[in-house]
Design a protein around this motif. Structure first.
Motif, PDB file in Angstrom:
ATOM      1  N   ARG A 135       0.812  -1.223   0.000  1.00  0.00           N
ATOM      2  CA  ARG A 135       0.000   0.000   0.000  1.00  0.00           C
ATOM      3  C   ARG A 135       0.845   1.272   0.000  1.00  0.00           C
ATOM      4  N   ARG A 138      -0.260   4.984  -5.885  1.00  0.00           N
ATOM      5  CA  ARG A 138      -1.034   3.811  -5.472  1.00  0.00           C
ATOM      6  C   ARG A 138      -2.297   3.667  -6.319  1.00  0.00           C
ATOM      7  N   ILE A 191      -3.103  -4.176  -0.802  1.00  0.00           N
ATOM      8  CA  ILE A 191      -3.262  -2.718  -0.765  1.00  0.00           C
ATOM      9  C   ILE A 191      -4.481  -2.346   0.078  1.00  0.00           C
TER      10      ILE A 191
END
Length: 317
Positions: A162, A174, A243
């Motif tokens: 993440r 991201r 994530i």
């Protein structure tokens, strides 16, 4: 250490027995594991027990067995396992990585150990090596049956997925990664199977890659730790789960159970252990081994502080 004819990357210690076992986790996935005990084991008493998880991408024939057999020699019942979708464990498609299920695999190990008549259900602990360190802590956050948890060269795979290496990934980066992985899902749909990340090469490259990858190659590609079921690559579309999961967000729920964090002063992963040591509010200890790199905690029995591990689990189980 070199690969043995029996498929393990280490020799079985004299005075220790190893039995192959299978059991299911709560998702119904069959887990393949090895149970280690001392040769003079007394089944009439209730013993302390420890479940040991492998590095992210590793298998039970590597690091978990190194730890499990040494603890068995010292009187513990020890279980080293293959995570779901990997090694000899079940699950389709192959080579999925899941923060939820890999944590569950520790709890499934506790289930199995607690089903043995000679294991005290109130004295079961966990050890996570590398990526399994994060999964062991995650399991302990929600499973109070894990009475003490230790990590060696811990990686928090979900945190780095993440936030990037040393939390260097921006929110924009991201989100772009998620866009790219959404396209990969369509590619997998069209191909009829999931694509894998790059796997380990057949031989150690003479030059490159980056120092961290080269260190992993030193273990996984050479005879030191090579195993045919430890290929290095996971399905690309596993990443969004990590994530979304984020880092270890509920360390406070482990307290008052204790945490032992083992790392090396030369380990590139050291910051993961230091971060958990800083963030965890309960009983905790950080052990930094002089001269030790990350991969040295996979198999270097001269550097792995087994006396410290034994004392930690004897005191807390």
């Amino acid at each position: 250490m070199t690969a043995q004819d029996d498929g393990y990357t280490f020799d079985l210690l004299d005075g220790v027995t190893r039995s192959h076992v299978r059991y299911t986790n709560r998702y119904g996935i069959e887990i393949a594991a090895d149970l280690y005990r001392s040769a003079d084991f007394d089944e009439t008493s209730a013993h302390r027990a420890v479940v040991v998880g492998p590095p992210h991408g590793g298998v039970k024939e590597q690091g978990p067995g190194v730890y499990a057999q040494e603890l068995a020699r010292r009187g513990f019942v020890a279980l080293g396992f293959d995570p779901s979708y990997n090694g000899e464990s079940g699950g389709q498609p192959r080579h999925v990585t899941s923060p939820e299920i890999f944590a569950e695999d520790f709890s499934a190990g506790v289930d199995f150990l607690g089903s043995l008549s000679y294991v005290d259900r109130q004295r079961i602990g966990a050890i996570g090596i590398c990526g399994s360190g994060g999964f062991a802590l995650s399991a302990a956050q929600v499973d109070p049956r894990i009475k003490a948890v230790a990590t060696a060269a811990m990686y928090d795979i979900s945190r780095v997925s993440r936030h990037g290496w040393q939390d260097s990934t921006s929110g924009e980066e991201r989100r772009q990664t998620l866009v790219d992985l959404a396209k990969q899902r369509w590619a997998d749909v069209d191909a009829g199977e999931p694509a894998l990340q790059p796997t380990f090469p057949a031989e150690m490259p003479a030059e490159g890659p980056d120092p961290i990858t080269r260190e992993f190659y030193e273990y996984y590609v050479t005879d030191r730790g090579h195993h045919p079921r430890s290929i290095g690559g996971f399905t690309l579309t596993s990443t969004p789960a990590h994530i979304n999961f984020g880092g270890l967000r509920h360390l406070e729920d482990i307290a008052p159970r204790p945490i032992l964090l083992i790392t090396g002063d030369q380990a590139h992963s050291r910051y993961f252990s230091e971060t958990v040591h800083e963030e965890a509010p309960g009983p905790k200890e950080l052990v930094v081994v002089p001269g030790a790199r990350h991969i040295d905690f996979y198999d270097r029995t001269d550097l792995i502080p087994f006396d410290t591990l034994e004392a930690f689990f004897r005191d807390n189980l």
